[in-house]
Enzyme design. Sequence first.
Site, PDB file in Angstrom:
ATOM      1  N   CYS A  91       0.474  -1.173  -0.040  1.00  0.00           N
ATOM      2  CA  CYS A  91      -0.077  -0.511  -0.363  1.00  0.00           C
ATOM      3  C   CYS A  91       1.003   0.794  -0.200  1.00  0.00           C
ATOM      4  O   CYS A  91       1.118   1.223  -1.027  1.00  0.00           O
ATOM      5  CB  CYS A  91      -0.978  -0.378   1.019  1.00  0.00           C
ATOM      6  N   HIS A 125      -4.080  -5.183   0.421  1.00  0.00           N
ATOM      7  CA  HIS A 125      -2.908  -5.621   1.618  1.00  0.00           C
ATOM      8  C   HIS A 125      -3.786  -7.295   2.459  1.00  0.00           C
ATOM      9  O   HIS A 125      -4.195  -7.351   2.244  1.00  0.00           O
ATOM     10  CB  HIS A 125      -4.276  -4.838   2.889  1.00  0.00           C
ATOM     11  N   GLU A 135      -1.437  -9.076   4.313  1.00  0.00           N
ATOM     12  CA  GLU A 135      -1.644  -9.128   4.827  1.00  0.00           C
ATOM     13  C   GLU A 135      -2.658  -9.689   5.820  1.00  0.00           C
ATOM     14  O   GLU A 135      -3.112  -9.980   7.241  1.00  0.00           O
ATOM     15  CB  GLU A 135      -0.745  -8.232   6.017  1.00  0.00           C
TER      16      GLU A 135
END
Length: 237
Positions: free
Chosen positions: A103, A208, A210
């Site tokens: 990001c 994202h 994660e």
Amino acid sequence: MKKKIGISYTETNFQNYWNWFTPADLGDNLELIELSFEKNNVKDIELCAGFLLTGGIDVTPSFYGGAPEYPGQPDIFLPERDEFEKLIYDYSQALKLPVLGICRGMQYINILEGGKVLEDIGSANLIHKKGTEDKVHYVNIGHNSMLYAIIGSENGIVNSAHHQGVNGYSLSKNLIANCYADSPDQLIEGLEFKDKTDKSFMLAVQWHPERMKEKEINPLSQKLKDRFLEEVKKMEK
């Protein structure tokens, strides 16, 4: 001695990045270390064999010649974070160590390589900017890219939570887009080096991985992480 992965501290959801790397991922050979602009633990950068540049607050506009005021800008910027993460990136390139940008991390790598960011993506916020939850959309992956070689597919589904971005006009001349949003805005969703000669692994994504839903089975999370860990394990440090 275990090889260390440096994760840049962010004021936004830092623990998600930390938890993405499970005990099974790290095994007996890897460990995580927090690299924090707040602690200014610059010396710890030299301990690391790879780096993750995280998401978070907008990069200070003066770092890329951006507009001093724009829609959606934060109440304050964190130039000390920008300076600290520049040290991380410069060190990674000097020693040819693997880097994964997420990001803001992708946007900042583009800036550090001489590009810019779109201060606010305007109407594209309807597709990309987080509401109560991340937005979800498709991406198209370039067939000749390193990202395609890792993922093994020309498209996929990602999560999205950003109001800034990179397009062809703001892209660094040193980088290529490996992935675009499957939407009218055609925002760049992934970056890698144009000329990989004598370069270490560097991959940067706008989504994202994660905190994706089903991140363990979505290749745009799991395969990215697996490849990054492989690259870190190759390092001599």
